[in-house]
Motif scaffolding. Structure first.
Motif, PDB file in Angstrom:
ATOM      1  N   UNK A  85       0.815  -1.215   0.000  1.00 24.44           N
ATOM      2  CA  UNK A  85       0.000   0.000   0.000  1.00 24.44           C
ATOM      3  C   UNK A  85       0.844   1.257   0.000  1.00 24.44           C
ATOM      4  N   UNK A  86       1.969   1.225   0.723  1.00 30.33           N
ATOM      5  CA  UNK A  86       2.848   2.401   0.744  1.00 30.33           C
ATOM      6  C   UNK A  86       3.457   2.652  -0.633  1.00 30.33           C
ATOM      7  N   UNK A  87       3.775   1.583  -1.345  1.00 27.59           N
ATOM      8  CA  UNK A  87       4.298   1.751  -2.708  1.00 27.59           C
ATOM      9  C   UNK A  87       3.240   2.381  -3.614  1.00 27.59           C
ATOM     10  N   UNK A  88       1.977   2.031  -3.364  1.00 30.52           N
ATOM     11  CA  UNK A  88       0.901   2.607  -4.174  1.00 30.52           C
ATOM     12  C   UNK A  88       0.693   4.089  -3.917  1.00 30.52           C
ATOM     13  N   UNK A  89       1.204   4.582  -2.780  1.00 37.21           N
ATOM     14  CA  UNK A  89       1.059   6.012  -2.462  1.00 37.21           C
ATOM     15  C   UNK A  89       2.104   6.878  -3.175  1.00 37.21           C
ATOM     16  N   UNK A  90       3.162   6.264  -3.689  1.00 37.42           N
ATOM     17  CA  UNK A  90       4.254   7.043  -4.280  1.00 37.42           C
ATOM     18  C   UNK A  90       3.782   7.956  -5.406  1.00 37.42           C
ATOM     19  N   UNK A  91       2.934   7.468  -6.357  1.00 38.62           N
ATOM     20  CA  UNK A  91       2.462   8.392  -7.401  1.00 38.62           C
ATOM     21  C   UNK A  91       1.654   9.561  -6.839  1.00 38.62           C
ATOM     22  N   UNK A  92       0.982   9.330  -5.714  1.00 40.65           N
ATOM     23  CA  UNK A  92       0.199  10.416  -5.099  1.00 40.65           C
ATOM     24  C   UNK A  92       1.128  11.428  -4.443  1.00 40.65           C
ATOM     25  N   UNK A  93       2.182  10.938  -3.788  1.00 39.92           N
ATOM     26  CA  UNK A  93       3.147  11.832  -3.142  1.00 39.92           C
ATOM     27  C   UNK A  93       3.860  12.686  -4.173  1.00 39.92           C
ATOM     28  N   UNK A  94       4.251  12.084  -5.293  1.00 42.25           N
ATOM     29  CA  UNK A  94       4.917  12.836  -6.362  1.00 42.25           C
ATOM     30  C   UNK A  94       6.408  12.985  -6.112  1.00 42.25           C
ATOM     31  N   UNK A  95       7.098  13.511  -7.107  1.00 38.26           N
ATOM     32  CA  UNK A  95       8.548  13.683  -7.028  1.00 38.26           C
ATOM     33  C   UNK A  95       8.936  15.099  -7.426  1.00 38.26           C
TER      34      UNK A  95
END
Length: 1002
Positions: free
Chosen positions: A511-521
């Motif tokens: 689930x944390x990996x799935x949040x990465x696109x939401x967090x952004x870079x």
């Protein structure tokens, strides 16, 4: 490492004497550290500037730029060549790979430039100097001015410049560490702009015009305008007269008042803060003399101020964090003396680290101080573990010496393993490369020094100090504290439901990996003064006075909204500095149509609010896209995450231009990308003149003086100075070729040249007025266009990905497309940081396995790493931060930090199993015993980093993102490590060789 504790306890006073000696040396070393903005970085960049008067951009490209590019293209380490060819000069930008020996490279470049065949008409030296033409100009971080000041007053700009030259510059030049001082503005002449058609009709040459003016001192503009030039023709009849800065110079204003800009550069080895403060002190000494002249010297920008505020912010955050850590220890141990031991150990570890920094040659800057502040959260861990085990054994009835020695024997190896592994994980940073690698290597070294110092302190000074401060006998302690009552039932449940526990951990990780696109870079967090930049760009050909008038309108808007403004500084036209010349060339214009206004705001100002307010007010002026406003987000140039560039290049410029315009239109459809524009060369009607040598030779036989001809021809193109003056200002005649409206006017221009008859330019040259580019850009020896834009979205990586998709699906024959700027740097940084993290994990795995001698135990401990990512990503999401270079550094640090808990837990489990305790009971007993030190180390680390994570203050911003990653990752890994690692161990224990039982050591 246990032997260090044995020695420290046996000879505590020797330990203290050595420590005091090191403290003294460390204080001395800390005071000697250079204070800078960022680490001393050798930029792998060099430039070549060539001057060829009278040449068009096309001539410059073919006769100067291309030969230089061909000569340097095989230079070792060269990664990119870009160039701009404009009227009279070219600018070639050479970028090399990081790590290139630039001293040797620049020496090679200088030799190559000497052997290039260049046009015969190209002068051997640069105008106004003895520098070789072409000139090699290396770029380094010291090009950024140390201090920018403004001399303003109710005087004419010429008088202001005189005061700056005669009074201010000599005084500042005496300051230790000052390398050079340059002035901006203050040039003012009487400009005479002849009308070619009227000169031709009156048969007046430039030479005759200058002769008619003579060396007269005119009393008024009216007198000047009525001067007879030939017959009844007055100057007013054939030219326009104005007063202003000559071409190629700038107008400077501060707070809307005429001023002289003064930029002070320091020597590379000088201390930025010391030199900056010395400059300010010198200015204060000048105050009486300045008041006598009715002028004021205002500081627009001073690196020293920013650095000192940043250092203060970081120091305060570190002090608050350290104090909070001590309070946590007090709460858990309920012992004031024990907390005092930790309170002493923190500054000692930092001081020893400062000493090693001094010996290593590092500087005190935002990055190294951020490292120190971050390290505070970790350096207490070893001391806490050592102190806790001593307290625990004392409360179990052991004597102090026995408690200290046995406690050291119990924890020395695990804390040494954890600390050395944490330090070792920074080794891969040496391979990251790029600007981020250059910046973060000093960061990593600083953390490493602090960690190793903390390990040494924990194994020596903590036991020695405890022998003095800790009571020799303590009451028996309850093993059923509130945190034990919460934890032990949960651990028992997890050991009874191992499959479900593992499933929950896996779901949370995925689930944390799935949040990465939401967090952004993104790339780097903002690191700059509170500053807004307003850029004004009028149509090419706009004169400097018109541009200045537009800038003055903008200044009135700023003045009307000045409650949060400290100072604002305006530059109109071409900067006289070499950097200003480069900037003007990059845009392909002379600069007269451009102006930059820098607005410095108070530290507590809301820049977003101020920017929106200015946008609304300036929009009412009606200049549209000619005026752009943006916040300054980086004091390190290319580190600005909001910049965006795409390079379009190819041999066929028409195809390049068409592709660039189409692609720019596509880019405008991307959400989060604004101000999309190309630097495609504008074309303007320009005179194209080709001297016919045979016709020139004929007129030479008739008495044409070649030297006089060259002087008059140069005057036609570039204008000329006269001996005449008005009110102390020199009269300058501007060039005629730029003013001609038709080819007929060009053809009819008159040249004397010592002849007894008048010669028309068309009689010795082929003349035409043609649409020609104002400048020509090339990248890697091909014609190019750069598409630039501003990223307004928080997720910079998503915008770059969308743009890259446009490039991947775009097709144009013979055209090459490539992302540049920050996108290119981000891609390289994230790729290299990813590799560095993988290598760091491998290093940590190897070191733990060497320490434990067990693959299974190491595998169990490494489970802490994926568990940490859960909290790291969640922390960034909650706080609104993106994943940038700082966050990646936080992940790298987590690799070492989160292993500590697993190491100290499993090491005790192994000890208990070797003493004959059954596996489940060993896990419960180890969990009960290690719970307090694990909670103490985790909480002190997290709480110590909280002030940094809050991001309050200028210098804290860079460390904020990193601190959030560490806090979030450590929080999640600590909770899950205490539960999941025992479960994983219990599952894998069957694959382990049964331990050889041995008596439990006292």
């Amino acid at each position: 490492m246990h032997w260090l504790t044995r020695i420290a306890i046996a000879k505590p006073w020797i330990t203290f004497v050595i420590a005091l000696a090191l403290v003294g040396a460390s204080i001395f070393g800390a005071l000697q550290l250079q204070q800078e903005l960022i680490p001393d970085i050798e930029l792998p960049i060099s430039t070549v500037i060539a001057f060829y008067p009278g040449a068009t951009p096309d001539e410059i490209m073919h006769e100067v730029t291309e030969p230089i590019e061909a000569a340097v293209t095989n230079t070792s380490g060269l990664s990119r060549i870009s160039s701009t060819s404009a009227d009279n000069m070219c600018f070639i930008f050479l970028q090399f790979k990081y790590g290139t020996d630039m001293d040797r490279t620049n020496a090679d470049l200088a030799r190559q430039l000497e052997s290039i065949p260049l046009p015969s008409g190209m002068p051997a030296t640069m105008p106004g100097s003895d520098d070789q033409n072409p000139m090699l100009f290396p770029i380094d971080m010291n090009m950024m001015p140390l201090t920018v000041m403004s001399l303003k007053g109710d005087l004419e700009v010429v008088e202001l410049r005189r005061i700056a030259t005669d009074l201010v510059m000599p005084a500042l030049a005496e300051t230790d560490g000052v390398f050079s001082i340059s002035l901006e503005g203050g040039h003012e002449n009487v400009l005479i702009k002849p009308d070619p058609a009227k000169l031709n009709s009156q048969r007046i040459s430039m030479a005759l015009l200058a002769t008619a003016l003579g060396d007269t001192e005119f009393d008024s503009i009216e007198q000047l305008g009525s001067t007879l030039i030939k017959g009844t023709a007055q100057l007013n009849d054939i030219a326009t007269i104005s007063v202003g800065p000559p071409p190629g110079t700038a107008i400077s204003r501060t707070d809307g008042i005429n001023s002289i800009g003064i930029a002070v550069m320091k020597t590379p080895e000088a201390n930025t803060v010391t030199t900056g403060n010395a400059v300010v002190a010198k200015v204060n000494e000048l105050e009486p003399a300045l008041q006598e002249n009715n002028v004021e010297l205002t500081t627009v920008f001073n690196q020293a101020d920013y650095i000192q505020r940043s250092i203060s912010d970081l120091t305060n955050s570190a002090a608050i964090g350290g104090s909070l850590a001590v309070i946590i220890i007090l709460l858990f141990l309920a012992a004031i003396r024990g907390s005092l031991v930790i309170a002493i150990s923190i500054p000692l570890s930092l001081l020893f680290a400062f000493f090693v920094m001094h010996m290593w040659g590092l500087t005190m800057n935002i990055l190294t101080l951020s490292a120190m502040a971050i390290a505070i959260g970790r350096i207490v861990d070893d001391s806490i573990v050592m102190l806790e085990v001593i307290y625990r054994r004392l409360r179990q009835g052991e004597g102090f010496r026995q408690a200290a020695l046995n406690g050291s024997r119990e924890v020395a190896r695990p804390i040494a393993t954890a600390t050395i592994a944490t330090a070792a994980i920074f080794l891969p940073l040496a391979f990251v490369g790029g600007i981020v690698g250059e910046l973060f290597v000093p960061f990593a070294l600083t953390v490493t020094f602090a960690l190793l110092a903390s390990l040494l302190v924990s194994l020596t000074l903590v036991p020695a100090l405890s022998s003095l401060l800790v009571p020799k006998k303590l009451k028996q302690e309850s093993t059923n504290s509130w945190y034990h009552r919460l934890y032990i039932p949960v651990l028992k449940w997890a050991l009874g439901h191992r499959a479900l526990t593992c499933l929950i951990a896996v779901v949370l990780f995925v689930g944390s990996l799935g949040l990465i696109p939401i967090v952004g870079t993104s790339f780097m967090p903002p690191m700059a003064e509170k500053m807004i930049i307003i850029e004004i760009e009028m149509d090419l050909g706009t004169d400097i006075n018109t541009t200045s008038a537009v800038a003055a309108e903008v200044e009135q808007v700023i003045a009307a909204n000045s409650s949060q403004v400290q100072v604002y500084h305006t530059t109109v036209g071409t900067s006289s500095s070499i950097v200003g010349a480069m900037s003007a060339m990059a845009g392909g214009g002379s600069g007269d149509n451009r102006s930059v206004i820098e607005i410095m705001y108070k530290p507590d100002a809301d820049l977003d609010k101020e920017t929106n307010r200015l946008l609304a007010e300036i929009d009412k002026l009606g200049y549209g896209e000619a005026i752009k406003i943006e916040e300054m987000t980086s004091m390190m140039g290319d580190m600005d995450s909001n910049s965006f560039q795409v390079y379009v290049r190819g041999e066929d410029y028409a195809a390049v231009l068409a592709a660039a315009e189409t692609l720019a239109a596509d880019m405008r459809t991307i959400d989060g990308l604004t101000d999309v524009e190309t630097d495609a060369s504008l074309v303007l009607p320009k005179p194209v003149i080709s001297i016919d040598q045979s016709r020139l030779t004929f007129h030479t036989t008739q008495g044409l003086d070649p030297a006089l001809f060259q002087m008059e021809y140069a005057a036609l193109m570039q204008g000329m100075d006269t001996q005449a003056t008005y009110n102390g200002k020199q009269l300058k005649i501007t060039g005629l070729l730029q003013n001609a409206q038709t080819a007929e006017e060009l053809w009819s221009l008159i040249i004397n040249g010592g002849l007894s008859y008048q010669l028309r330019l068309g009689q010795i040259a082929d003349v035409a007025l043609m649409e020609t580019p104002t400048s020509i850009q090339r990248i890697d020896q091909q014609r190019a266009v750069t598409i630039s834009a501003t990223v307004t979205a928080r997720d910079v990586g998503a915008v770059n990905a969308a743009a890259q998709h446009k490039l991947d699906t775009f097709s144009a024959d013979g055209v090459e497309l490539r992302m540049g700027g920050i996108a290119e740097e981000m891609e390289e940084t994230f790729r290299n940081m990813g590799i560095a993290i993988i290598i760091a994990i491998a290093i940590a795995f190897t070191m733990v396995m060497l320490s434990f001698g067990s693959f299974i135990n190491t595998l169990v401990i490494m489970v802490s790493l994926p568990l940490a990512s859960i909290g790291a990503v969640l922390g960034l999401l909650i706080t609104g931060h993106t994943i940038g270079a700082s966050a990646m550094m936080g992940v790298l640090m987590l690799v070492g930090i989160v292993l500590t808990n697993g190491i100290v837990l499993i090491s005790l489990v192994e000890q208990l199993r070797r003493s004959g305790v059954e596996t489940k009971q060993a896990l419960l007993e180890a969990g009960r015993t290690r719970l307090r030190p694990i909670l103490m180390t985790a909480l002190t680390t997290m709480i110590a980093l909280t002030p940094l994570a809050a991001g309050l203050g200028q210098g804290v911003v860079l460390a904020s993102e990193l601190a959030i990653v560490v806090i979030g990752g450590l929080f999640a890994s600590t909770l899950l490590t205490l539960i999941v690692i025992p479960v994983i161990y219990s599952l894998l224990v069957k694959f382990k060789r049964p331990p050889s039982t041995q008596p439990t050591k006292a």
